[in-house]
Design a protein around this motif. Structure first.
Motif: not given
Ligand code: MLT
Length: 406
Positions: A224-228, A263-265, A348-350
């Motif tokens: 799985g990648l990121s959300m995966g 931020n999600r909201d 840069r996200l994870t």
């Molecule tokens: C993703 O690429 O699936 C997202 O960046 C995951 C997230 O936003 O937490």
């Protein structure tokens, strides 16, 4: 994918010069008929004694168009059921490539008495591209999932990231000989159905377990990648005995912080207002390695199109599912199977430090930092990632049976 260019005329616009929404609907319709005319012919439906009645229309008006603008309409058949089919359309301005609107149309084929009848084979054939026709669709919990199921051997299940779809794995699906490569579009993504409600990590994981059941698969390697990765954690929590190996790419085990949830909201609100363009704006600049716009503009365009194709319901659902996901940190120490933690050096996200921490917590993990990649190494450095996966998989044993029922 089919394309048609249409010009906006003054009589289709309001007093401020914006293309009127009802006229826009007519342009979407005109674009479809153009494609039909150029393909099987405008009389294709009457030839088969069938009429396509619109059952549902949803349009996201993203930006304004003005008299003289030439809009490029792209059409793709995303679902063909027995009596219904779904088309997704996008309209971009040719001059600056701006996304102007996206739309989804659900049709039911009816006869003269108004009774549903099967979709003529010719329609499916003429609207679908080569890639579309090859897609297998499997219904799980009432939702049709599009899935690539390629090759034979022990199975590996690829789970894509947020606002992306199964095509992000196309290099690995093509290249990992000796393995059965299964890459679905999660509900609400790619060519899978996008119900309005009912998205959570549990729902995604349940869908995947049911998909494996339908394919008669017991154990798998989860990748799985990121959300995966978040979905993989949820799967692991529920069915550890079905997991023969774990690949975590550019993901994290902890839950959202309070600020992350806010931020999600905000992004949910933005997406409801402006469609997938809100996500493209927020995410795309951070998604790939920093030099991607100059080094790999085609890749940037591919990722952008993937997000733009994602239905609003699927984006909103995924954001809610990520916002509400549980913390999976405690799960890591209990993983008894071999794991590979892989991350783009420029993610840069994870970032790599997050991956290092996960690899340390897992009892048996290898860590791979991929040079020249950001948050999506399978697309940014496909050959490196496929080769690394192949090396990891070499040592694994996957039990073919022992399938529990979901
Ligand atoms: C993703 O690429 O699936 C997202 O960046 C995951 C997230 O936003 O937490």
């Amino acid at each position: 994918m089919h394309e048609v260019d249409l010009t906006v005329y003054p009589d289709e616009c309001d007093p401020f010069g914006h293309l009127n929404q009802a006229s826009f609907l007519a342009l979407f319709e005109r674009a479809r008929w153009e494609v039909v005319g150029r393909g099987p012919g405008m009389n294709v439906f009457s030839r088969h004694g069938v009429w396509p009645a619109v059952r549902k229309t949803s349009i996201d008006y993203v930006a304004s168009a003005f008299p003289g603008d030439v809009l490029r309409f792209q059409l793709v058949l995303t679902h063909r059921g027995r009596t219904s089919f779904i088309m997704r359309q996008t309209a971009r301005r040719v001059a600056d490539d701006a996304l102007i609107a996206t739309a989804e149309f659900v049709f039911v084929c009816i006869d003269r008495e108004g009774k549903p009848v099967p979709v003529p084979e010719e329609i499916g054939r003429s609207f679908a591209s080569d890639a579309d026709t090859a897609v297998t669709r499997i219904a799980v919990h009432g939702v049709g999932l599009a899935v690539d199921d390629v090759g034979s051997g022990p199975p590996i299940l690829f789970i894509h990231g947020f606002a992306l779809d199964r095509t992000m794995w196309r290099h690995q699906v093509a290249g990992l000989a000796g393995w059965r490569r299964i890459a679905p579009d999660l509900r609400g993504a790619g060519q899978s159905d996008a119900p309005d409600l009912g998205y959570s990590m549990a729902t995604y994981a349940n869908d995947l377990a049911a998909l494996l059941d339908a394919l008669d698969i017991g154990q798998v390697v989860l990748c799985g990648l990121s959300m995966g990765g978040y979905v993989a954690f949820e799967f692991l929590r529920r069915w550890p005995e079905r997991v023969a190996g774990l690949v975590l790419m550019d993901t994290r085990a902890d839950a959202d912080t309070a600020e992350g949830r806010k931020n999600r909201d905000a992004l949910i609100a933005g997406t409801r207002e402006r469609g997938p363009a809100a996500v493209v704006e927020a995410l795309l600049p951070k998604l790939l390695a920093e030099d991607a716009p100059t080094r790999a503009p085609a890749l940037v365009a591919e990722v952008r199109q993937m997000t733009e194709r994602t239905p609003v319901a699927g984006i909103v659902g995924a954001l809610q599912a990520m916002r509400d996901r549980p913390d999976s940190t405690a799960l890591l120490t209990g993983v008894t199977v071999p794991a590979l933690v892989l991350v783009g050096e420029e993610d840069r996200l994870t970032p790599p430090d997050v991956a290092r921490e996960m690899a340390r917590a897992l009892p048996s993990a290898e860590l791979e930092v991929v040079v020249g990649a950001g948050h999506v190494p399978p697309m940014e450095q496909p050959a490196v990632v496929t080769a690394r996966l192949a090396r990891f998989l070499e040592g694994l044993t996957v039990r073919p049976s022992d399938r529990p029922t979901v």
